[in-house]
Design an enzyme around this catalytic site. Structure first.
Site, PDB file in Angstrom:
ATOM      1  N   SER A  88       0.864  -1.186   0.000  1.00  0.00           N
ATOM      2  CA  SER A  88       0.000   0.000   0.000  1.00  0.00           C
ATOM      3  C   SER A  88       0.895   1.228   0.000  1.00  0.00           C
ATOM      4  O   SER A  88       2.009   1.198   0.547  1.00  0.00           O
ATOM      5  CB  SER A  88      -0.872   0.022   1.260  1.00  0.00           C
ATOM      6  N   TYR A  97      -1.795  -0.539  10.471  1.00  0.00           N
ATOM      7  CA  TYR A  97      -1.962  -1.097   9.117  1.00  0.00           C
ATOM      8  C   TYR A  97      -0.801  -0.656   8.220  1.00  0.00           C
ATOM      9  O   TYR A  97      -0.214  -1.467   7.489  1.00  0.00           O
ATOM     10  CB  TYR A  97      -3.304  -0.618   8.557  1.00  0.00           C
TER      11      TYR A  97
HETATM   12  P1  NAP Z   1     -11.627  -5.546   0.777  1.00  0.00           P
HETATM   13  O1  NAP Z   1     -12.519  -4.974  -0.257  1.00  0.00           O
HETATM   14  O2  NAP Z   1     -11.875  -5.262   2.220  1.00  0.00           O
HETATM   15  O3  NAP Z   1     -11.536  -7.131   0.547  1.00  0.00           O
HETATM   16  C1  NAP Z   1     -10.732  -7.880   1.417  1.00  0.00           C
HETATM   17  C2  NAP Z   1     -10.588  -9.283   0.900  1.00  0.00           C
HETATM   18  O4  NAP Z   1      -9.678  -9.985   1.765  1.00  0.00           O
HETATM   19  C3  NAP Z   1     -11.899 -10.067   0.932  1.00  0.00           C
HETATM   20  O5  NAP Z   1     -11.876 -10.969  -0.151  1.00  0.00           O
HETATM   21  C4  NAP Z   1     -11.822 -10.817   2.262  1.00  0.00           C
HETATM   22  O6  NAP Z   1     -12.532 -12.049   2.293  1.00  0.00           O
HETATM   23  C5  NAP Z   1     -10.329 -11.126   2.306  1.00  0.00           C
HETATM   24  N1  NAP Z   1      -9.837 -11.369   3.663  1.00  0.00           N
HETATM   25  C6  NAP Z   1      -9.902 -10.550   4.743  1.00  0.00           C
HETATM   26  N2  NAP Z   1      -9.341 -11.152   5.811  1.00  0.00           N
HETATM   27  C7  NAP Z   1      -8.936 -12.374   5.385  1.00  0.00           C
HETATM   28  C8  NAP Z   1      -8.309 -13.458   6.034  1.00  0.00           C
HETATM   29  N3  NAP Z   1      -7.994 -13.409   7.334  1.00  0.00           N
HETATM   30  N4  NAP Z   1      -8.054 -14.573   5.315  1.00  0.00           N
HETATM   31  C9  NAP Z   1      -8.389 -14.651   3.998  1.00  0.00           C
HETATM   32  N5  NAP Z   1      -8.977 -13.637   3.326  1.00  0.00           N
HETATM   33  C10 NAP Z   1      -9.254 -12.522   4.028  1.00  0.00           C
HETATM   34  O7  NAP Z   1     -10.099  -5.074   0.528  1.00  0.00           O
HETATM   35  P2  NAP Z   1      -9.398  -4.417  -0.757  1.00  0.00           P
HETATM   36  O8  NAP Z   1      -9.553  -2.959  -0.676  1.00  0.00           O
HETATM   37  O9  NAP Z   1      -9.755  -5.144  -1.990  1.00  0.00           O
HETATM   38  O10 NAP Z   1      -7.866  -4.703  -0.381  1.00  0.00           O
HETATM   39  C11 NAP Z   1      -7.116  -5.753  -0.956  1.00  0.00           C
HETATM   40  C12 NAP Z   1      -5.652  -5.499  -0.643  1.00  0.00           C
HETATM   41  O11 NAP Z   1      -5.265  -4.225  -1.172  1.00  0.00           O
HETATM   42  C13 NAP Z   1      -5.349  -5.443   0.864  1.00  0.00           C
HETATM   43  O12 NAP Z   1      -4.103  -6.044   1.127  1.00  0.00           O
HETATM   44  C14 NAP Z   1      -5.269  -3.954   1.136  1.00  0.00           C
HETATM   45  O13 NAP Z   1      -4.465  -3.670   2.256  1.00  0.00           O
HETATM   46  C15 NAP Z   1      -4.664  -3.446  -0.154  1.00  0.00           C
HETATM   47  N6  NAP Z   1      -4.906  -2.027  -0.398  1.00  0.00           N
HETATM   48  C16 NAP Z   1      -6.166  -1.544  -0.564  1.00  0.00           C
HETATM   49  C17 NAP Z   1      -6.343  -0.183  -0.788  1.00  0.00           C
HETATM   50  C18 NAP Z   1      -7.697   0.436  -0.990  1.00  0.00           C
HETATM   51  O14 NAP Z   1      -7.786   1.679  -1.053  1.00  0.00           O
HETATM   52  N7  NAP Z   1      -8.764  -0.330  -1.098  1.00  0.00           N
HETATM   53  C19 NAP Z   1      -5.236   0.655  -0.835  1.00  0.00           C
HETATM   54  C20 NAP Z   1      -3.971   0.125  -0.650  1.00  0.00           C
HETATM   55  C21 NAP Z   1      -3.805  -1.225  -0.447  1.00  0.00           C
HETATM   56  P3  NAP Z   1     -14.097 -12.141   2.787  1.00  0.00           P
HETATM   57  O15 NAP Z   1     -14.908 -11.608   1.624  1.00  0.00           O
HETATM   58  O16 NAP Z   1     -14.320 -13.585   3.042  1.00  0.00           O
HETATM   59  O17 NAP Z   1     -14.215 -11.273   3.986  1.00  0.00           O
END
Ligand code: NAP
Length: 252
Positions: free
Chosen positions: A147, A161
């Site tokens: 991130s 985080y």
């Molecule tokens: P999200 O929409 O909250 O989705 C999270 C995903 O991770 C879901 O599929 C969830 O599964 C799964 N998950 C959560 N805890 C888990 C666990 N303990 N074991 C297995 N799976 C788990 O998140 P996102 O925004 O797509 O983020 C994805 C990645 O990008 C993360 O690493 C995040 O830190 C990074 N990121 C995101 C952003 C942003 O702005 N969105 C920015 C920078 C980095 P369930 O559906 O079963 O809950």
């Protein structure tokens, strides 16, 4: 077993958001996909169905990446159902409601580190067992989802985080060097502020709208824009690229 004519990828946290976009893009580019999820089975099954509709192959496998045994079980299910893996995307990640460091608890910090950092390392370990030349593997590629928070620090929101993502950057650098002669490239993508449900977990579903004027490109990013960078790093087009980072963040 599904016939192993195509590369096999495990994408952690692929039921929603960025992970789901990566899964759909890789499936369109002929990867067979393990959609890992933790709780949301319906969403994971929906992504499997979307992939099957376009003629791709995918399975949904529940495993909490904070739990070593569940990770080991997931890799063994993939061995049996999809065959030898070539690609791992460590995407699953969590955060908790925005607060300052003075209000953090050890329980919260440990939960984030166990999921975001330990989970990534253990998934890498299982991939190395299968992909490294020294283990009889044919190589492969790992992409870690970090991130921009790793660099910016997320003050008054979630320094815990951000610290976990700093660790992801360090793991990427170290592991890339460990595996450079083992046929495995290790890289990371650092998304900026992307439209997903993660911001609701932080207690502010509309966070992208609040912050978009601070992004030089004046908008939030979309999961498929992150997925394209992941795909490039996984692919042979990035054959001499390891230990590197792509920021997908609109300039912030
Ligand atoms: P999200 O929409 O909250 O989705 C999270 C995903 O991770 C879901 O599929 C969830 O599964 C799964 N998950 C959560 N805890 C888990 C666990 N303990 N074991 C297995 N799976 C788990 O998140 P996102 O925004 O797509 O983020 C994805 C990645 O990008 C993360 O690493 C995040 O830190 C990074 N990121 C995101 C952003 C942003 O702005 N969105 C920015 C920078 C980095 P369930 O559906 O079963 O809950």
């Amino acid at each position: 077993m599904i016939k192993a004519d195509y590369p096999v990828a495990i994408i952690t946290g692929a039921s929603r958001g960025i992970g789901a976009a990566i899964a759909l893009l890789l499936a369109r580019r002929k990867y067979k996909i393990c959609i890992n999820y933790n709780k949301n089975q319906l969403a994971a099954q929906d992504i499997v169905q979307q992939i099957e509709k376009i003629g791709g192959a995918a399975i949904a496998v529940q495993a909490d990446v904070a739990d070593e045994e569940q990770i080991v079980r997931m890799f063994s299910v993939v061995d049996q159902k999809l065959g030898q893996i070539n690609a791992l995307v460590n995407n699953a990640g969590i955060l908790f409601p925005q607060t300052s460091v003075e209000h953090l608890t050890a329980a919260r910090v440990n939960q984030i580190l166990q999921t975001n950092v330990t989970g990534t390392i253990i998934c890498c370990r299982e991939a190395i067992k299968r992909m490294a030349y020294k283990n009889g593997g044919i190589g492969g590629s790992i992409v870690n989802i970090s991130s921009r928070a790793a660099v910016l620090g997320s003050p008054h929101e979630y320094v815990d985080y951000a610290a976990s993502k700093g660790a992801i950057d360090t793991i990427t650098t170290g592991l890339a060097l460990e595996l450079a002669d083992q046929g495995i490239r290790v890289n990371a993508v650092r998304p900026g502020i992307i439209y997903t449900e993660m911001h609701a977990s932080g207690g502010e579903a509309n966070r992208v709208e609040r912050l978009k004027s601070k992004i030089p490109m004046q908008r939030g990013g979309y999961p498929n824009e992150v997925a394209e960078a992941v795909y490039w790093l996984l692919s042979e087009k990035a054959s001499f690229t390891t230990g590197t980072f792509i920021d997908v963040a609109g300039g912030r």
